[in-house]
Design a protein around this motif. Structure first.
Motif, PDB file in Angstrom:
ATOM      1  N   MET A   1       0.814  -1.211   0.000  1.00  0.00           N
ATOM      2  CA  MET A   1       0.000   0.000   0.000  1.00  0.00           C
ATOM      3  C   MET A   1       0.853   1.268   0.000  1.00  0.00           C
ATOM      4  O   MET A   1       0.407   2.311  -0.465  1.00  0.00           O
ATOM      5  CB  MET A   1      -0.913   0.013   1.221  1.00  0.00           C
ATOM      6  CG  MET A   1      -2.081  -0.962   1.132  1.00  0.00           C
ATOM      7  SD  MET A   1      -3.186  -0.569  -0.252  1.00  0.00           S
ATOM      8  CE  MET A   1      -3.774   1.042   0.245  1.00  0.00           C
ATOM      9  N   ALA A   2       2.058   1.165   0.546  1.00  0.00           N
ATOM     10  CA  ALA A   2       2.897   2.363   0.632  1.00  0.00           C
ATOM     11  C   ALA A   2       3.182   2.940  -0.757  1.00  0.00           C
ATOM     12  O   ALA A   2       3.122   4.161  -0.963  1.00  0.00           O
ATOM     13  CB  ALA A   2       4.200   2.031   1.349  1.00  0.00           C
ATOM     14  N   ALA A   3       3.477   2.057  -1.716  1.00  0.00           N
ATOM     15  CA  ALA A   3       3.772   2.527  -3.081  1.00  0.00           C
ATOM     16  C   ALA A   3       2.566   3.237  -3.687  1.00  0.00           C
ATOM     17  O   ALA A   3       2.692   4.294  -4.323  1.00  0.00           O
ATOM     18  CB  ALA A   3       4.200   1.349  -3.948  1.00  0.00           C
ATOM     19  N   TYR A   4       1.381   2.672  -3.512  1.00  0.00           N
ATOM     20  CA  TYR A   4       0.170   3.284  -4.062  1.00  0.00           C
ATOM     21  C   TYR A   4      -0.121   4.629  -3.404  1.00  0.00           C
ATOM     22  O   TYR A   4      -0.609   5.561  -4.057  1.00  0.00           O
ATOM     23  CB  TYR A   4      -1.023   2.350  -3.896  1.00  0.00           C
ATOM     24  CG  TYR A   4      -0.972   1.146  -4.814  1.00  0.00           C
ATOM     25  CD1 TYR A   4      -1.215   1.290  -6.183  1.00  0.00           C
ATOM     26  CD2 TYR A   4      -0.661  -0.111  -4.333  1.00  0.00           C
ATOM     27  CE1 TYR A   4      -1.156   0.209  -7.040  1.00  0.00           C
ATOM     28  CE2 TYR A   4      -0.606  -1.209  -5.177  1.00  0.00           C
ATOM     29  CZ  TYR A   4      -0.851  -1.046  -6.521  1.00  0.00           C
ATOM     30  OH  TYR A   4      -0.798  -2.113  -7.375  1.00  0.00           O
ATOM     31  N   LEU A   5       0.141   4.743  -2.095  1.00  0.00           N
ATOM     32  CA  LEU A   5      -0.068   6.008  -1.413  1.00  0.00           C
ATOM     33  C   LEU A   5       0.893   7.084  -1.918  1.00  0.00           C
ATOM     34  O   LEU A   5       0.526   8.260  -2.002  1.00  0.00           O
ATOM     35  CB  LEU A   5       0.097   5.818   0.104  1.00  0.00           C
ATOM     36  CG  LEU A   5      -1.015   5.028   0.803  1.00  0.00           C
ATOM     37  CD1 LEU A   5      -0.663   4.798   2.269  1.00  0.00           C
ATOM     38  CD2 LEU A   5      -2.343   5.764   0.693  1.00  0.00           C
ATOM     39  N   PHE A   6       2.112   6.675  -2.269  1.00  0.00           N
ATOM     40  CA  PHE A   6       3.069   7.642  -2.790  1.00  0.00           C
ATOM     41  C   PHE A   6       2.643   8.181  -4.158  1.00  0.00           C
ATOM     42  O   PHE A   6       2.840   9.357  -4.462  1.00  0.00           O
ATOM     43  CB  PHE A   6       4.463   7.011  -2.889  1.00  0.00           C
ATOM     44  CG  PHE A   6       5.246   7.092  -1.609  1.00  0.00           C
ATOM     45  CD1 PHE A   6       5.637   8.315  -1.097  1.00  0.00           C
ATOM     46  CD2 PHE A   6       5.592   5.940  -0.914  1.00  0.00           C
ATOM     47  CE1 PHE A   6       6.357   8.398   0.085  1.00  0.00           C
ATOM     48  CE2 PHE A   6       6.307   6.007   0.269  1.00  0.00           C
ATOM     49  CZ  PHE A   6       6.695   7.239   0.776  1.00  0.00           C
ATOM     50  N   ILE A   7       2.074   7.333  -4.998  1.00  0.00           N
ATOM     51  CA  ILE A   7       1.686   7.788  -6.338  1.00  0.00           C
ATOM     52  C   ILE A   7       0.274   8.371  -6.366  1.00  0.00           C
ATOM     53  O   ILE A   7      -0.130   8.944  -7.382  1.00  0.00           O
ATOM     54  CB  ILE A   7       1.778   6.640  -7.365  1.00  0.00           C
ATOM     55  CG1 ILE A   7       0.732   5.553  -7.070  1.00  0.00           C
ATOM     56  CG2 ILE A   7       3.179   6.067  -7.425  1.00  0.00           C
ATOM     57  CD1 ILE A   7       0.662   4.494  -8.160  1.00  0.00           C
ATOM     58  N   LEU A   8      -0.472   8.251  -5.256  1.00  0.00           N
ATOM     59  CA  LEU A   8      -1.850   8.734  -5.233  1.00  0.00           C
ATOM     60  C   LEU A   8      -1.974  10.231  -5.538  1.00  0.00           C
ATOM     61  O   LEU A   8      -2.856  10.625  -6.319  1.00  0.00           O
ATOM     62  CB  LEU A   8      -2.486   8.412  -3.875  1.00  0.00           C
ATOM     63  CG  LEU A   8      -3.955   8.830  -3.712  1.00  0.00           C
ATOM     64  CD1 LEU A   8      -4.826   8.116  -4.739  1.00  0.00           C
ATOM     65  CD2 LEU A   8      -4.435   8.539  -2.296  1.00  0.00           C
ATOM     66  N   PRO A   9      -1.133  11.129  -4.972  1.00  0.00           N
ATOM     67  CA  PRO A   9      -1.268  12.560  -5.315  1.00  0.00           C
ATOM     68  C   PRO A   9      -1.115  12.828  -6.809  1.00  0.00           C
ATOM     69  O   PRO A   9      -1.871  13.621  -7.382  1.00  0.00           O
ATOM     70  CB  PRO A   9      -0.148  13.222  -4.505  1.00  0.00           C
ATOM     71  CG  PRO A   9       0.085  12.290  -3.367  1.00  0.00           C
ATOM     72  CD  PRO A   9      -0.129  10.911  -3.919  1.00  0.00           C
ATOM     73  N   ALA A  10      -0.137  12.177  -7.440  1.00  0.00           N
ATOM     74  CA  ALA A  10       0.058  12.376  -8.877  1.00  0.00           C
ATOM     75  C   ALA A  10      -1.123  11.837  -9.678  1.00  0.00           C
ATOM     76  O   ALA A  10      -1.574  12.462 -10.651  1.00  0.00           O
ATOM     77  CB  ALA A  10       1.352  11.693  -9.326  1.00  0.00           C
ATOM     78  N   VAL A  11      -1.650  10.676  -9.271  1.00  0.00           N
ATOM     79  CA  VAL A  11      -2.803  10.100  -9.966  1.00  0.00           C
ATOM     80  C   VAL A  11      -4.019  11.022  -9.853  1.00  0.00           C
ATOM     81  O   VAL A  11      -4.735  11.270 -10.833  1.00  0.00           O
ATOM     82  CB  VAL A  11      -3.128   8.704  -9.395  1.00  0.00           C
ATOM     83  CG1 VAL A  11      -4.452   8.189  -9.957  1.00  0.00           C
ATOM     84  CG2 VAL A  11      -2.004   7.733  -9.725  1.00  0.00           C
ATOM     85  N   LEU A  12      -4.258  11.559  -8.657  1.00  0.00           N
ATOM     86  CA  LEU A  12      -5.386  12.475  -8.458  1.00  0.00           C
ATOM     87  C   LEU A  12      -5.211  13.747  -9.277  1.00  0.00           C
ATOM     88  O   LEU A  12      -6.185  14.269  -9.851  1.00  0.00           O
ATOM     89  CB  LEU A  12      -5.516  12.818  -6.976  1.00  0.00           C
ATOM     90  CG  LEU A  12      -6.002  11.693  -6.055  1.00  0.00           C
ATOM     91  CD1 LEU A  12      -5.988  12.148  -4.596  1.00  0.00           C
ATOM     92  CD2 LEU A  12      -7.400  11.232  -6.455  1.00  0.00           C
ATOM     93  N   LEU A  13      -3.986  14.244  -9.337  1.00  0.00           N
ATOM     94  CA  LEU A  13      -3.715  15.463 -10.105  1.00  0.00           C
ATOM     95  C   LEU A  13      -4.006  15.250 -11.587  1.00  0.00           C
ATOM     96  O   LEU A  13      -4.699  16.062 -12.225  1.00  0.00           O
ATOM     97  CB  LEU A  13      -2.255  15.883  -9.899  1.00  0.00           C
ATOM     98  CG  LEU A  13      -1.849  17.230 -10.501  1.00  0.00           C
ATOM     99  CD1 LEU A  13      -2.545  18.367  -9.774  1.00  0.00           C
ATOM    100  CD2 LEU A  13      -0.335  17.409 -10.423  1.00  0.00           C
ATOM    101  N   VAL A  14      -3.486  14.152 -12.142  1.00  0.00           N
ATOM    102  CA  VAL A  14      -3.705  13.861 -13.561  1.00  0.00           C
ATOM    103  C   VAL A  14      -5.184  13.586 -13.843  1.00  0.00           C
ATOM    104  O   VAL A  14      -5.752  14.056 -14.833  1.00  0.00           O
ATOM    105  CB  VAL A  14      -2.824  12.669 -14.002  1.00  0.00           C
ATOM    106  CG1 VAL A  14      -3.178  12.247 -15.423  1.00  0.00           C
ATOM    107  CG2 VAL A  14      -1.354  13.024 -13.908  1.00  0.00           C
ATOM    108  N   ALA A  15      -5.827  12.825 -12.955  1.00  0.00           N
ATOM    109  CA  ALA A  15      -7.245  12.498 -13.161  1.00  0.00           C
ATOM    110  C   ALA A  15      -8.120  13.743 -13.108  1.00  0.00           C
ATOM    111  O   ALA A  15      -9.067  13.887 -13.891  1.00  0.00           O
ATOM    112  CB  ALA A  15      -7.692  11.493 -12.099  1.00  0.00           C
TER     113      ALA A  15
END
Length: 283
Positions: A1-15
């Motif tokens: 889960m740590a990896a997904y939490l790290f990329i979550l801000p970028a994913v939300l920004l792009v989405a």
């Protein structure tokens, strides 16, 4: 889960700022939406209207003309600059900085300066007059023959530094032992360029071709500042027409349909460039 939490801000920004607006534009392209009133589903009526809209076809034709002028120049001229600034000589770093400065300069500021350069009593016509070429003096931005090429040349001049840096980074990764071996074998400069430099740059050509293609189709700021699309829509680009429909006439549904056409055109160009680059690597 740590990896997904790290990329979550970028994913939300792009989405939020990429995918959501794209999907919204696709939906609104099937509606009659004038911003101040609720949208009304009308199916393919906007696309049918596009088919009969002479101004849309003019803008699309102009965008393709920008493509035909800008792309070849942005692939060839920056390569010549990169070869020049790759030389080992005193002060070469200054030249690299000078050639790159237009890239980081505001397009609005550059467009205003070029607007005065292209003026009938501007520096370009004064230069022609200085060499006795008064018969070639033109009102560059108000003449239908020269307005579009004038805007296109401005775009090329501003972007050359970026493509020069891309080529330069590839040239400096080339093994100098290979070049020296070719010189020892008696190869001249043109043969070295053709048989060593250009094959080494083949993957870079794919990158510059894609970037230049997408940039040429999306021209907006220079047209908006210098001509507003005139004279008689001769410089009107597709993004400029989308702006007119969306923010001048507030016809968001019709503008969204144009945006989808622009998106499809860019996807086609990207796929063509991808096929070309794959074919080049397979040789």
């Amino acid at each position: 889960m740590a990896a997904y939490l790290f990329i979550l801000p970028a994913v939300l920004l792009v989405a939020t700022f990429e995918y959501a607006p794209t999907l919204s534009a696709f939906y609104y392209s099937f509606t009659e939406y004038h911003l101040l009133i609720p949208e009304k589903w009308i199916g393919f009526d906007n696309y049918k209207e596009l088919y009969q809209d002479s101004v849309f076809w003019k803008a699309l034709r102009n965008s393709l003309m920008y493509f035909l002028i800008i792309v070849p120049l942005l692939i060839s001229l920056p390569l010549l600059l990169a070869l020049l600034v790759n030389l080992k000589m005193r002060g070469i770093y200054l030249f690299r900085v000078l050639y790159y400065l237009p890239v980081i300069t505001s397009m609005v500021a550059i467009a205003i300066v070029f607007k005065y350069l292209y003026h009938p009593v501007g520096l370009i016509n004064a230069f022609l007059d200085l060499f006795g070429l008064k018969q070639y003096e033109l009102n560059w931005l108000l003449d239908s023959r020269t307005a579009l090429p004038s805007v296109a040349l401005l775009e090329v001049w501003k972007a050359m530094g970026l493509y020069m840096i891309i080529y330069l980074s590839a040239l400096q990764s080339l093994s100098q032992e290979l070049v020296e071996a070719a010189k020892i074998d008696g190869a001249k400069k043109l043969r070295i360029l053709w048989h060593i430099y250009l094959p080494h740059l083949r993957p870079i050509f794919a990158v510059t071709l894609t970037l230049a293609s997408l940039a040429s189709i999306q021209i907006f700021t220079s047209v908006y500042v210098m001509t507003g699309g005139g004279p008689q829509n001769e410089t009107l680009s597709l993004p400029m027409q989308i702006y007119n429909e969306a923010f001048i006439r507030l016809n968001m549904g019709y503008a969204s349909a144009m945006g989808i056409v622009l998106f499809a055109l860019m996807m086609v160009l990207t796929m063509i460039n991808f096929k070309i680059s794959r074919g080049g690597r397979g040789v």
